[in-house]
Design a protein around this motif. Sequence first.
Motif, PDB file in Angstrom:
ATOM      1  N   GLY A   1      35.752  38.842  54.828  1.00 47.89           N
ATOM      2  CA  GLY A   1      35.817  39.263  53.432  1.00 47.89           C
ATOM      3  C   GLY A   1      36.949  40.244  53.191  1.00 47.89           C
ATOM      4  N   LEU A   2      37.082  41.235  54.077  1.00 45.41           N
ATOM      5  CA  LEU A   2      38.144  42.230  53.913  1.00 45.41           C
ATOM      6  C   LEU A   2      39.527  41.589  54.053  1.00 45.41           C
ATOM      7  CD1 LEU A   2      36.606  45.205  55.927  1.00 45.41           C
ATOM      8  CD2 LEU A   2      36.798  44.998  53.445  1.00 45.41           C
ATOM      9  N   LEU A   3      39.685  40.713  55.045  1.00 41.81           N
ATOM     10  CA  LEU A   3      40.978  40.056  55.231  1.00 41.81           C
ATOM     11  C   LEU A   3      41.331  39.159  54.045  1.00 41.81           C
ATOM     12  CD1 LEU A   3      40.841  39.069  59.021  1.00 41.81           C
ATOM     13  CD2 LEU A   3      42.151  40.920  57.948  1.00 41.81           C
ATOM     14  N   LEU A   4      40.345  38.419  53.550  1.00 44.08           N
ATOM     15  CA  LEU A   4      40.608  37.549  52.404  1.00 44.08           C
ATOM     16  C   LEU A   4      40.942  38.364  51.164  1.00 44.08           C
ATOM     17  CD1 LEU A   4      40.656  34.723  51.142  1.00 44.08           C
ATOM     18  CD2 LEU A   4      38.199  34.976  50.693  1.00 44.08           C
ATOM     19  N   GLY A   5      40.213  39.449  50.933  1.00 44.79           N
ATOM     20  CA  GLY A   5      40.478  40.287  49.770  1.00 44.79           C
ATOM     21  C   GLY A   5      41.865  40.895  49.806  1.00 44.79           C
ATOM     22  N   VAL A   6      42.264  41.405  50.970  1.00 43.44           N
ATOM     23  CA  VAL A   6      43.595  42.014  51.103  1.00 43.44           C
ATOM     24  C   VAL A   6      44.686  40.956  50.939  1.00 43.44           C
ATOM     25  CG1 VAL A   6      45.156  43.146  52.721  1.00 43.44           C
ATOM     26  CG2 VAL A   6      42.794  43.929  52.512  1.00 43.44           C
ATOM     27  N   ALA A   7      44.498  39.784  51.580  1.00 40.23           N
ATOM     28  CA  ALA A   7      45.501  38.724  51.474  1.00 40.23           C
ATOM     29  C   ALA A   7      45.639  38.242  50.035  1.00 40.23           C
ATOM     30  CB  ALA A   7      45.116  37.554  52.390  1.00 40.23           C
ATOM     31  N   GLU A   8      44.513  38.096  49.347  1.00 39.08           N
ATOM     32  CA  GLU A   8      44.557  37.636  47.958  1.00 39.08           C
ATOM     33  C   GLU A   8      45.229  38.661  47.059  1.00 39.08           C
ATOM     34  OE1 GLU A   8      41.221  36.874  44.566  1.00 39.08           O
ATOM     35  OE2 GLU A   8      40.909  35.825  46.460  1.00 39.08           O
ATOM     36  N   ALA A   9      44.912  39.941  47.257  1.00 40.00           N
ATOM     37  CA  ALA A   9      45.515  40.991  46.430  1.00 40.00           C
ATOM     38  C   ALA A   9      47.014  41.080  46.663  1.00 40.00           C
ATOM     39  CB  ALA A   9      44.842  42.332  46.724  1.00 40.00           C
ATOM     40  N   GLN A  10      47.446  40.981  47.914  1.00 37.71           N
ATOM     41  CA  GLN A  10      48.872  41.042  48.198  1.00 37.71           C
ATOM     42  C   GLN A  10      49.600  39.823  47.642  1.00 37.71           C
ATOM     43  OE1 GLN A  10      50.355  43.596  49.245  1.00 37.71           O
ATOM     44  NE2 GLN A  10      48.676  44.822  50.058  1.00 37.71           N
ATOM     45  N   PHE A  11      48.987  38.651  47.741  1.00 35.59           N
ATOM     46  CA  PHE A  11      49.601  37.446  47.181  1.00 35.59           C
ATOM     47  C   PHE A  11      49.728  37.570  45.669  1.00 35.59           C
ATOM     48  CE2 PHE A  11      49.437  33.215  45.322  1.00 35.59           C
ATOM     49  CZ  PHE A  11      50.357  32.514  46.078  1.00 35.59           C
ATOM     50  N   ALA A  12      48.651  38.071  45.013  1.00 34.71           N
ATOM     51  CA  ALA A  12      48.691  38.222  43.559  1.00 34.71           C
ATOM     52  C   ALA A  12      49.757  39.214  43.131  1.00 34.71           C
ATOM     53  CB  ALA A  12      47.316  38.663  43.048  1.00 34.71           C
ATOM     54  N   GLY A  13      49.947  40.285  43.907  1.00 27.36           N
ATOM     55  CA  GLY A  13      50.923  41.294  43.520  1.00 27.36           C
ATOM     56  C   GLY A  13      52.353  40.914  43.846  1.00 27.36           C
ATOM     57  N   LEU A  14      52.567  40.230  44.962  1.00 22.93           N
ATOM     58  CA  LEU A  14      53.925  39.933  45.415  1.00 22.93           C
ATOM     59  C   LEU A  14      54.424  38.565  44.978  1.00 22.93           C
ATOM     60  CD1 LEU A  14      53.636  41.317  49.058  1.00 22.93           C
ATOM     61  CD2 LEU A  14      54.662  42.451  47.077  1.00 22.93           C
ATOM     62  N   VAL A  15      53.507  37.622  44.743  1.00 23.06           N
ATOM     63  CA  VAL A  15      53.922  36.265  44.389  1.00 23.06           C
ATOM     64  C   VAL A  15      53.548  35.958  42.953  1.00 23.06           C
ATOM     65  CG1 VAL A  15      53.812  33.819  45.027  1.00 23.06           C
ATOM     66  CG2 VAL A  15      53.671  35.579  46.806  1.00 23.06           C
ATOM     67  N   ASN A  16      52.280  35.603  42.719  1.00 22.69           N
ATOM     68  CA  ASN A  16      51.842  35.240  41.370  1.00 22.69           C
ATOM     69  C   ASN A  16      50.326  35.293  41.316  1.00 22.69           C
ATOM     70  OD1 ASN A  16      51.246  33.951  38.875  1.00 22.69           O
ATOM     71  ND2 ASN A  16      53.171  32.807  38.970  1.00 22.69           N
ATOM     72  N   SER A  17      49.796  36.077  40.395  1.00 23.95           N
ATOM     73  CA  SER A  17      48.343  36.208  40.288  1.00 23.95           C
ATOM     74  C   SER A  17      47.679  34.943  39.752  1.00 23.95           C
ATOM     75  CB  SER A  17      47.994  37.395  39.380  1.00 23.95           C
ATOM     76  OG  SER A  17      48.500  37.191  38.071  1.00 23.95           O
ATOM     77  N   ASP A  18      48.442  34.070  39.071  1.00 23.41           N
ATOM     78  CA  ASP A  18      47.857  32.846  38.525  1.00 23.41           C
ATOM     79  C   ASP A  18      47.430  31.875  39.614  1.00 23.41           C
ATOM     80  OD1 ASP A  18      48.281  33.769  35.963  1.00 23.41           O
ATOM     81  OD2 ASP A  18      50.244  32.797  35.759  1.00 23.41           O
ATOM     82  N   TYR A  19      48.001  32.015  40.818  1.00 27.01           N
ATOM     83  CA  TYR A  19      47.728  31.059  41.895  1.00 27.01           C
ATOM     84  C   TYR A  19      46.959  31.695  43.045  1.00 27.01           C
ATOM     85  CZ  TYR A  19      51.173  28.258  39.423  1.00 27.01           C
ATOM     86  OH  TYR A  19      51.849  27.566  38.458  1.00 27.01           O
ATOM     87  N   LYS A  20      46.298  32.812  42.786  1.00 27.47           N
ATOM     88  CA  LYS A  20      45.580  33.473  43.883  1.00 27.47           C
ATOM     89  C   LYS A  20      44.395  32.645  44.355  1.00 27.47           C
ATOM     90  CE  LYS A  20      42.694  36.328  40.818  1.00 27.47           C
ATOM     91  NZ  LYS A  20      42.256  37.693  40.493  1.00 27.47           N
ATOM     92  N   ASP A  21      43.728  31.919  43.440  1.00 29.43           N
ATOM     93  CA  ASP A  21      42.622  31.063  43.858  1.00 29.43           C
ATOM     94  C   ASP A  21      43.122  29.906  44.717  1.00 29.43           C
ATOM     95  OD1 ASP A  21      40.927  32.683  42.443  1.00 29.43           O
ATOM     96  OD2 ASP A  21      40.809  31.384  40.685  1.00 29.43           O
ATOM     97  N   VAL A  22      44.269  29.353  44.340  1.00 35.63           N
ATOM     98  CA  VAL A  22      44.872  28.278  45.136  1.00 35.63           C
ATOM     99  C   VAL A  22      45.187  28.793  46.540  1.00 35.63           C
ATOM    100  CG1 VAL A  22      46.826  26.703  45.328  1.00 35.63           C
ATOM    101  CG2 VAL A  22      45.825  27.183  43.086  1.00 35.63           C
ATOM    102  N   PHE A  23      45.682  30.006  46.633  1.00 41.83           N
ATOM    103  CA  PHE A  23      45.993  30.601  47.933  1.00 41.83           C
ATOM    104  C   PHE A  23      44.729  30.745  48.775  1.00 41.83           C
ATOM    105  CE2 PHE A  23      46.105  34.548  50.428  1.00 41.83           C
ATOM    106  CZ  PHE A  23      47.095  34.216  51.338  1.00 41.83           C
ATOM    107  N   SER A  24      43.629  31.208  48.163  1.00 39.45           N
ATOM    108  CA  SER A  24      42.381  31.396  48.895  1.00 39.45           C
ATOM    109  C   SER A  24      41.858  30.077  49.444  1.00 39.45           C
ATOM    110  CB  SER A  24      41.330  32.033  47.978  1.00 39.45           C
ATOM    111  OG  SER A  24      41.761  33.295  47.525  1.00 39.45           O
ATOM    112  N   PHE A  25      41.889  29.033  48.622  1.00 38.88           N
ATOM    113  CA  PHE A  25      41.370  27.747  49.061  1.00 38.88           C
ATOM    114  C   PHE A  25      42.311  27.082  50.071  1.00 38.88           C
ATOM    115  CE2 PHE A  25      39.426  27.806  44.602  1.00 38.88           C
ATOM    116  CZ  PHE A  25      38.336  28.522  45.062  1.00 38.88           C
TER     117      PHE A  25
END
Length: 304
Positions: free
Chosen positions: A257-281
């Motif tokens: 959970g912690l790793l996924l949350g951190v990875a998702e937050a960093q992806f949303a901030g550095l890349v694009n928050s619109d695709y954070k769900d796509v990144f998680s899946f």
Amino acid sequence: MDAFFLQQLINGLTLGAVYGLIAIGYTMVYGIIGMINFAHGEVYMISAYLCAIGLGLLSWFGLHSFPLLIFGTLIFTIVVTGVYGWTIERIAYRPLRNSTRLAPLISAIGMSLILQNYVQIAQGPNQQGIPTLLTGVLRLDVGDGIVQITWTKIFILLAALVGMLLLTWIIQFTRLGRICRATQQDRRMASILGINTDRVISLVFVMGAAMAGLAGVLVTMNYGTFDFYIGFIIGIKAFTAAVLGGIGSLPGAMLGGLLLGVAEAQFAGLVNSDYKDVFSFALLVAILIFRPQGLLGRPVVAKV
């Protein structure tokens, strides 16, 4: 350390703590009966509504201080979500325990849809919310920027840590925990030794639902809004966290959970928050392909 990176790290840890709490329910149920409870996300969704109901009831009785409000709401929500977990096990899983593995899966998906529509009819389809309970922001100067940590996020991290430690203590050092571990290792032998395995499985569903209830209260405090559909996406992400950490492992669920949350937050901030769900899946797919047992899980050995 860059202020933006640190800010996203804090946001990710907060989100990951919630993912971890919900993932615990998935991993406990899978560990003891080898099946995924796909109605677990809806238990989390119901806990958000129960949080608002509990706050309203306690305020109506004249309790307005934060410690009394949040403690009373937590107790109320955890108890009621525990009842939901027990009911799901009795209706969707126990009658099909000796059936094919596909039947309980379909039953759980059906229970998920029933709970979604039940809440939509009972509470309405519109988004609802609660007022901010814990105000205040802690500001830290980091380099050329400022990192802001709300007291709500600090409370979420502490509450998630306490919940995880309490559950770990129960599983590792109490008689109930020993019974749960015995049932997980060999249900038939545990039954022969006099353990009521049906009761143990029901208790595991209750404990998993209680963790989802805790997560629901924490997320509702943080974001303040919720609707009848929030359980689906966060349920899938919590399942991703459980797979990432190692399905069946309690520390793995929290780590995932912690790793996924951190990875998702960093992806949303550095890349694009619109695709954070796509990144998680996409991360879920990669885990299933390259390390299906997860970070702390063990490969399944088939006995012949």
